[in-house]
Enzyme design. Sequence first.
Site, PDB file in Angstrom:
ATOM      1  N   GLU A  36       0.926  -1.259   0.008  1.00 17.99           N
ATOM      2  CA  GLU A  36       0.048  -0.010  -0.076  1.00 17.99           C
ATOM      3  C   GLU A  36       0.788   1.351   0.054  1.00 17.99           C
ATOM      4  O   GLU A  36       2.048   1.284   0.737  1.00 17.99           O
ATOM      5  CB  GLU A  36      -1.076  -0.016   1.372  1.00 17.99           C
ATOM      6  CG  GLU A  36      -2.116   0.592   1.060  1.00 17.99           C
ATOM      7  CD  GLU A  36      -2.942  -0.336   0.145  1.00 17.99           C
ATOM      8  OE1 GLU A  36      -3.176   0.036  -1.306  1.00 17.99           O
ATOM      9  OE2 GLU A  36      -3.603  -1.455   0.396  1.00 17.99           O
ATOM     10  N   HIS A  37       0.552   2.081  -1.018  1.00 16.20           N
ATOM     11  CA  HIS A  37       1.348   3.651  -1.208  1.00 16.20           C
ATOM     12  C   HIS A  37       2.801   3.064  -1.297  1.00 16.20           C
ATOM     13  O   HIS A  37       3.560   4.041  -1.333  1.00 16.20           O
ATOM     14  CB  HIS A  37       1.219   4.238   0.176  1.00 16.20           C
ATOM     15  CG  HIS A  37      -0.225   4.836   0.601  1.00 16.20           C
ATOM     16  ND1 HIS A  37      -0.616   6.017  -0.010  1.00 16.20           N
ATOM     17  CD2 HIS A  37      -1.177   4.228   0.845  1.00 16.20           C
ATOM     18  CE1 HIS A  37      -1.727   6.269   0.171  1.00 16.20           C
ATOM     19  NE2 HIS A  37      -2.278   5.210   0.676  1.00 16.20           N
ATOM     20  N   ASP A  39       3.232   2.227  -4.690  1.00 18.60           N
ATOM     21  CA  ASP A  39       3.384   2.469  -6.374  1.00 18.60           C
ATOM     22  C   ASP A  39       3.784   3.654  -6.681  1.00 18.60           C
ATOM     23  O   ASP A  39       4.731   3.521  -7.835  1.00 18.60           O
ATOM     24  CB  ASP A  39       2.065   1.814  -6.830  1.00 18.60           C
ATOM     25  CG  ASP A  39       0.779   2.801  -6.388  1.00 18.60           C
ATOM     26  OD1 ASP A  39       0.980   3.485  -5.478  1.00 18.60           O
ATOM     27  OD2 ASP A  39      -0.212   2.795  -7.168  1.00 18.60           O
ATOM     28  N   SER A  70     -24.009   7.634 -17.581  1.00 18.80           N
ATOM     29  CA  SER A  70     -23.890   6.515 -16.752  1.00 18.80           C
ATOM     30  C   SER A  70     -24.992   6.225 -16.096  1.00 18.80           C
ATOM     31  O   SER A  70     -25.784   6.964 -15.401  1.00 18.80           O
ATOM     32  CB  SER A  70     -22.648   7.186 -15.573  1.00 18.80           C
ATOM     33  OG  SER A  70     -22.500   6.170 -14.549  1.00 18.80           O
ATOM     34  N   ALA A 129     -15.039   3.201  -1.858  1.00 24.89           N
ATOM     35  CA  ALA A 129     -14.651   2.034  -0.949  1.00 24.89           C
ATOM     36  C   ALA A 129     -13.222   1.406  -0.988  1.00 24.89           C
ATOM     37  O   ALA A 129     -12.926   0.386  -0.492  1.00 24.89           O
ATOM     38  CB  ALA A 129     -15.540   0.443  -1.267  1.00 24.89           C
ATOM     39  N   LEU A 131     -11.767   0.341  -3.821  1.00 24.75           N
ATOM     40  CA  LEU A 131     -11.670  -0.936  -4.465  1.00 24.75           C
ATOM     41  C   LEU A 131     -11.388  -0.478  -6.078  1.00 24.75           C
ATOM     42  O   LEU A 131     -11.656  -1.186  -6.987  1.00 24.75           O
ATOM     43  CB  LEU A 131     -12.949  -1.656  -4.354  1.00 24.75           C
ATOM     44  CG  LEU A 131     -13.200  -2.078  -3.075  1.00 24.75           C
ATOM     45  CD1 LEU A 131     -14.576  -2.794  -2.834  1.00 24.75           C
ATOM     46  CD2 LEU A 131     -11.963  -3.024  -2.529  1.00 24.75           C
ATOM     47  N   SER A 132     -10.849   0.772  -6.380  1.00 24.35           N
ATOM     48  CA  SER A 132     -10.580   1.328  -7.666  1.00 24.35           C
ATOM     49  C   SER A 132     -11.615   1.442  -8.645  1.00 24.35           C
ATOM     50  O   SER A 132     -11.503   0.905  -9.473  1.00 24.35           O
ATOM     51  CB  SER A 132      -9.370   0.339  -8.147  1.00 24.35           C
ATOM     52  OG  SER A 132      -8.397   0.460  -7.310  1.00 24.35           O
ATOM     53  N   SER A 133     -12.646   1.944  -8.129  1.00 26.72           N
ATOM     54  CA  SER A 133     -13.746   1.992  -9.065  1.00 26.72           C
ATOM     55  C   SER A 133     -13.564   3.064 -10.197  1.00 26.72           C
ATOM     56  O   SER A 133     -13.982   2.881 -11.283  1.00 26.72           O
ATOM     57  CB  SER A 133     -15.200   2.778  -8.252  1.00 26.72           C
ATOM     58  OG  SER A 133     -14.841   3.748  -7.758  1.00 26.72           O
ATOM     59  N   ASP A 178      -3.482   0.718  -9.669  1.00 33.57           N
ATOM     60  CA  ASP A 178      -5.026   0.336  -9.801  1.00 33.57           C
ATOM     61  C   ASP A 178      -5.164   0.141 -11.444  1.00 33.57           C
ATOM     62  O   ASP A 178      -6.000  -0.732 -11.703  1.00 33.57           O
ATOM     63  CB  ASP A 178      -5.903   1.467  -9.295  1.00 33.57           C
ATOM     64  CG  ASP A 178      -5.698   1.613  -7.758  1.00 33.57           C
ATOM     65  OD1 ASP A 178      -5.271   0.806  -7.234  1.00 33.57           O
ATOM     66  OD2 ASP A 178      -6.100   2.734  -7.429  1.00 33.57           O
TER      67      ASP A 178
END
Length: 390
Positions: A36-37, A39, A70, A129, A131-133, A178
């Site tokens: 995490e963090h 990249d 959308s 969330a 989760l890379s939407s 992501d």
Amino acid sequence: MSEAVAGAVAERFTQLYGAGPEGVWAAPGRVNLIGEHTDYNDGFVMPFALPHTAVAAVSRRDDGVLRLHSADVDDGAGGVAELRVADLAPGTDRGWTAYPAGVVWALREAGHEVTGADIHLASTVPAGAGLSSSAALEIVVALALNDLYGLGLRGWQLARLCQRAENVYVGAPVGIMDQTAAACCEAGHALFLDTRDLSQRQIPFDLAAEGMRLLVVDTRVKHAHSEGEYGKRRAGCEKGAALLGVDALRDVPYAGLDEALERLGDDEEVRRLVRHVVTEDERVERVVSLLEAGDTAAIGPVLTEGHVSLRDDFRISCRELDLVVDTALAAGALGARMTGGGFGGSAIVLARTADVDTLTKAVQEAFAQAGLTAPRVFEAVPSAGARRLA
């Protein structure tokens, strides 16, 4: 599941634009197992794709018009946004359309002749969330345009362009993980990714076969990467690298961490950031080694170590995330940690299959007792990356 919705998305496209789409594509959200963090510090990450996807029905246009709709924002007939591709520029759009429009801008800026498109989007990736939407949205648009316009770009190249779209056009200082996860993950595997050169290794990750599950607990606490604290952490990491005379914190060896921290003197904030990144890179490599050795249960404590580092050194956890981790561990989880950018979002819990119901109930009861909004709990199954559906 995404294949099943392809027909419905294509039908809605036809209602909106008066003709059927040239194709339908999907790109997944992701869970980051560990890393995490790291990249944006040129380090190591290990995400895998979720079955939750952004789906896009798309057709080309040759008149310079980009039309966007959308299902998740406004599914009314009047909800189509119309832009001109020649007018796309960073900072001109702060709404949801900035993500697909930014992809078109990035493709055109890179010299690819994209002359317009009609796009209808629908997503099952929970927004906000962790989760890379947003990456799923970007990659599905990029893949569709790559296919339709015959650009010949590979997954990692689409990821680079989508990262640029989010960094420059949207204004969010995200790393490359992501977008690469959405573009390149494979079903049944976690992606061991070196974010410096984008070299990849698919690591088999079939928990069910080993009597385990990985749960995602969406705390329903929203975050916004483009605002504030995320950018401060990234700037602090860049400051640490500059003070240590390296290109990125990836270049600080784990064995030399104590010496590096001494060289940073009394700048405690930078010391904490550096310590997290260097130890997190080591944790990613440790998890890869354990998985390749077949000792999957042993990654649990490593995940928990990562949470402690994110909580205490990077300081991006929150009450709800800590509650998930502490409750799950007390109820018998093999390991748990927050995942994603932080300040909300989701946590992951590694559990034996037999313990899933007990753990889920314990977390839900803990939130109820604390007077918090009930979390959403679901199993994370390593799934396929971006692909054409129809």
